[in-house]
Enzyme design. Structure first.
Site, mmCIF file in Angstrom:
data_model
loop_
_atom_site.group_PDB
_atom_site.id
_atom_site.type_symbol
_atom_site.label_atom_id
_atom_site.label_comp_id
_atom_site.label_asym_id
_atom_site.label_seq_id
_atom_site.Cartn_x
_atom_site.Cartn_y
_atom_site.Cartn_z
ATOM 1 N N ARG A 6 45.100 48.621 55.473
ATOM 2 C CA ARG A 6 44.160 47.998 56.409
ATOM 3 C C ARG A 6 44.888 47.417 57.624
ATOM 4 O O ARG A 6 46.074 47.111 57.559
ATOM 5 C CB ARG A 6 43.385 46.881 55.699
ATOM 6 C CG ARG A 6 42.427 47.355 54.620
ATOM 7 C CD ARG A 6 41.630 46.183 54.047
ATOM 8 N NE ARG A 6 42.497 45.134 53.521
ATOM 9 C CZ ARG A 6 42.760 43.992 54.145
ATOM 10 N NH1 ARG A 6 42.238 43.741 55.326
ATOM 11 N NH2 ARG A 6 43.556 43.097 53.588
ATOM 12 N N LYS A 62 35.994 48.470 52.673
ATOM 13 C CA LYS A 62 36.081 47.017 52.793
ATOM 14 C C LYS A 62 35.137 46.455 53.849
ATOM 15 O O LYS A 62 34.747 45.288 53.774
ATOM 16 C CB LYS A 62 37.528 46.607 53.113
ATOM 17 C CG LYS A 62 38.475 46.770 51.929
ATOM 18 C CD LYS A 62 37.993 46.038 50.689
ATOM 19 C CE LYS A 62 38.983 46.144 49.538
ATOM 20 N NZ LYS A 62 38.452 45.559 48.282
ATOM 21 N N HIS A 98 35.527 39.672 44.544
ATOM 22 C CA HIS A 98 36.586 40.674 44.601
ATOM 23 C C HIS A 98 37.272 40.681 43.238
ATOM 24 O O HIS A 98 38.246 39.984 43.011
ATOM 25 C CB HIS A 98 37.584 40.313 45.711
ATOM 26 C CG HIS A 98 38.558 41.401 46.010
ATOM 27 N ND1 HIS A 98 39.776 41.167 46.600
ATOM 28 C CD2 HIS A 98 38.502 42.747 45.814
ATOM 29 C CE1 HIS A 98 40.426 42.301 46.757
ATOM 30 N NE2 HIS A 98 39.672 43.275 46.285
ATOM 31 N N SER A 118 46.841 41.909 44.922
ATOM 32 C CA SER A 118 47.611 43.120 44.674
ATOM 33 C C SER A 118 48.865 42.823 43.855
ATOM 34 O O SER A 118 49.592 41.863 44.140
ATOM 35 C CB SER A 118 48.012 43.759 46.005
ATOM 36 O OG SER A 118 48.773 44.913 45.808
ATOM 37 N N LYS A 127 45.228 43.552 37.942
ATOM 38 C CA LYS A 127 43.764 43.539 37.826
ATOM 39 C C LYS A 127 43.230 44.866 37.280
ATOM 40 O O LYS A 127 42.436 44.885 36.338
ATOM 41 C CB LYS A 127 43.163 43.231 39.195
ATOM 42 C CG LYS A 127 41.652 43.227 39.274
ATOM 43 C CD LYS A 127 41.170 42.538 40.543
ATOM 44 C CE LYS A 127 41.703 43.166 41.799
ATOM 45 N NZ LYS A 127 40.916 44.329 42.245
ATOM 46 N N THR A 128 43.659 45.967 37.885
ATOM 47 C CA THR A 128 43.179 47.281 37.445
ATOM 48 C C THR A 128 43.718 47.629 36.070
ATOM 49 O O THR A 128 42.995 48.129 35.204
ATOM 50 C CB THR A 128 43.585 48.358 38.465
ATOM 51 O OG1 THR A 128 43.023 48.040 39.734
ATOM 52 C CG2 THR A 128 43.105 49.729 38.033
ATOM 53 N N ASP A 159 36.660 46.786 41.281
ATOM 54 C CA ASP A 159 37.053 46.058 42.491
ATOM 55 C C ASP A 159 36.037 45.068 43.050
ATOM 56 O O ASP A 159 36.416 43.982 43.457
ATOM 57 C CB ASP A 159 37.400 47.073 43.586
ATOM 58 C CG ASP A 159 38.206 46.466 44.717
ATOM 59 O OD1 ASP A 159 39.064 45.609 44.440
ATOM 60 O OD2 ASP A 159 37.981 46.849 45.868
ATOM 61 N N ARG A 164 46.948 55.952 47.242
ATOM 62 C CA ARG A 164 45.683 55.647 46.562
ATOM 63 C C ARG A 164 45.001 56.932 46.087
ATOM 64 O O ARG A 164 45.248 58.020 46.593
ATOM 65 C CB ARG A 164 44.733 54.941 47.529
ATOM 66 C CG ARG A 164 45.234 53.588 48.038
ATOM 67 C CD ARG A 164 44.648 52.478 47.239
ATOM 68 N NE ARG A 164 45.082 51.168 47.690
ATOM 69 C CZ ARG A 164 44.602 50.038 47.198
ATOM 70 N NH1 ARG A 164 43.667 50.073 46.260
ATOM 71 N NH2 ARG A 164 45.044 48.884 47.622
#
Length: 523
Positions: free
Chosen positions: A55, A193, A212, A230, A234-235, A249, A313
């Site tokens: 981003r 986003k 989030h 990040s 989390k994932t 997400d 990604r």
């Protein structure tokens, strides 16, 4: 200021050629014929995004209008004028006359009562594929209800001196016109986003907490949320073969329970292996998009090659995950997990939070950067991001924190802070927390196995630490016990506590004292 009629219909009238709602196969064929990407050995579409492989936060704006001025948190969001927006819209419309465009309608929000209809207008076939896989596909014909339009023309570049932008790249959200303009950059995450930011504006004003976070649900219907910046896991931790994935997400929490904003996943690929992330690894097949992943001569992805970026990604629909919950709606969360990768090595591997502590740590959104991750970083640096997603919060951070507190109290939700970072010393001296132990702690929290354990309060961080946890050595639960020097631990813990305190000073006068005092002690 010149008056312009701003609408997707007017914009599309000027395009050279329009392709509506192409199938996945058609979009893949278009992308290949347009030389936008190539197929990997497993059939995923591999693309690169030029100089933007992530981003561009300094190029994101919200149009400052009378209707939204008093609602937007301008300390966290950059304004731009209506003239800037109108001027770029007019130029993009003129640009479209010489280009083919792809158009599709999707939904953001798995809950039919709280979903947003979004029309995406794209210059690239592969980005249209990305959208169709990431968002929720309508069943049947889409009704022309009031929604948002996202116009994404990556090859159209702004002129900062003339157009009022910071660079040739821009992402501009206009809440008055229900429109997003994106140009000058090919990174597809900007589209995803931008709509997340829109949902973060709309839903909290309806009393719905936008979050989030990832989410999963157990066989007994027990729902868990995982917040984390990040690199915190989390994932990884939400992808549990024994639990159904709600989403990876973005979610909302209404009076009916939680719901995923999306119909797909956008997972990191760096160092991906079948053994480490089997669900993600196997989801990379025909219909998936691989973004900035290095491809070898045999068209096999090399997930360990970071020549293009470490932020490689993959995007795929959620039904590519075998245990995904569809539709992606579930009940009220029984457990909330805040994940942090503490490179100071002083936070406990798991701790239980009170409601006030949960609001404090939500406002803090702490993790840390380590030496080597960015130029100039030679020792651990604390990073704070309110709500674990500050760049995407248009409203005051306090709005989200208060909603969280209300939900936790109303639905009797347990909240835990889990440190996936370092133990036994800071980064460079201690060791990264063993993933096997972290999984055991998370499982124990989700299954209520910590309910009968004894707890003690950490004297600095004030959080409750269990004295035991199934499958985890008791000595690692209290971080000071893992350090060779107790004095060094105290010094590092006080240092981090002071950083927490300095960060929340911006909320003084706005947040009650019981919340602000729920954080670490500095003396």
């Amino acid at each position: 200021m010149e008056k312009l009629t701003i609408s997707s219909e007017k914009f599309l009238d000027g395009a050279r050629k329009l392709s509506y709602n192409l199938s996945i196969v058609e979009l893949v064929e278009k992308a290949i014929s347009n030389r936008e990407g190539v197929l990997s050995d497993k059939g995923a579409l591999c693309v690169t995004t030029g100089k933007h492989t992530g981003r561009s936060p300094k190029d994101k704006f919200i149009v400052d209008t009378k209707a939204v001025h008093d609602q937007i948190s301008w300390t966290n969001n950059a304004p731009c004028s209506e003239a800037t927006f109108n001027g770029l819209y007019a130029k993009m419309k003129e640009y479209a006359k010489d280009h083919d465009l792809y158009v599709t309608d999707v939904y953001a929000g798995a809950d039919p009562e709280n979903r947003l209809q979004v029309k995406f207008i794209n210059e690239f076939a592969w980005q249209q594929l990305f959208i169709k896989q990431l968002f929720i596909k309508p069943e049947g014909e889409v009704k022309n209800k009031e929604g948002f339009t996202v116009i994404c023309l990556p090859k159209f570049k702004a002129n900062p001196e003339l157009d009022g932008t910071n660079s040739e790249t821009f992402i501009i959200v206009n809440f008055d016109k229900n429109m997003v303009l994106i140009g000058g950059g090919e990174y597809a995450g900007e589209m995803k986003k931008s709509i997340f930011s829109v949902m973060n504006y709309i839903l909290p004003q309806k009393g719905i907490l936008s979050m989030h976070c990832s989410a999963n649900v157990g066989k007994k219907g027990d729902v868990a949320l995982f917040f984390g910046l990040s690199g915190t896991g989390k994932t990884t931790l939400s992808a549990d073969p024994n639990r159904s994935l709600v989403g990876d997400d973005e979610h909302g929490w209404s009076d009916n329970g939680i719901f995923n904003f999306e119909g797909g996943c956008y997972a990191k690929c760096v160092k991906l292996t079948l053994e480490s992330e089997p669900e993600i690894y196997n989801a990379i097949k025909f219909g998936s998009v691989l973004e900035n992943v290095w491809i070898e001569g045999d068209r096999a992805p090399d997930y360990f090659n970071t020549k293009l970026t470490e932020n490689s990604r993959t995007a795929y629909p959620i039904d590519y995950i075998p245990n995904a919950l569809i539709p992606s709606v579930a009940g009220h969360p029984k457990t909330v997990i805040f994940l942090t990768a503490d490179a100071f090595g002083v936070l406990p591997p798991i701790a239980k939070l009170t409601k006030e502590q949960a609001m404090y740590h939500f406002l803090s959104g702490y993790t840390s950067k380590v030496a080597g991750t960015e130029r100039g970083i030679t020792e651990p640096q604390a990073t704070f991001s309110t709500g674990f997603g500050e760049p995407f919060l248009p409203l005051s951070p306090l709005k989200y924190a208060r909603l969280l507190g209300e939900k936790i109290e109303k639905y009797d939700t347990n909240v835990y802070l889990v440190n996936t970072g370092w133990s036994g010393g800071p980064y460079g001296i201690g060791n990264r927390m063993n993933l096997k132990y972290t999984r055991a702690m998370v499982t124990a929290a989700l299954e209520g196995k910590l309910d009968n354990e004894e707890w003690e309060v950490d004297p600095i961080f004030q959080v409750a630490i269990p004295k035991g946890c199934p499958g985890v050595p008791a000595e690692i639960l209290k971080p000071i016990n893992t350090w060779a020097s107790k004095e060094d631990y105290q010094a590092q813990a006080r240092k981090l506590a002071k950083l927490f305190s300095q960060n929340v000073t911006k909320f003084k006068g706005e947040m009650s004292a019981d919340i602000l005092n729920a954080g670490p002690k500095t003396e």
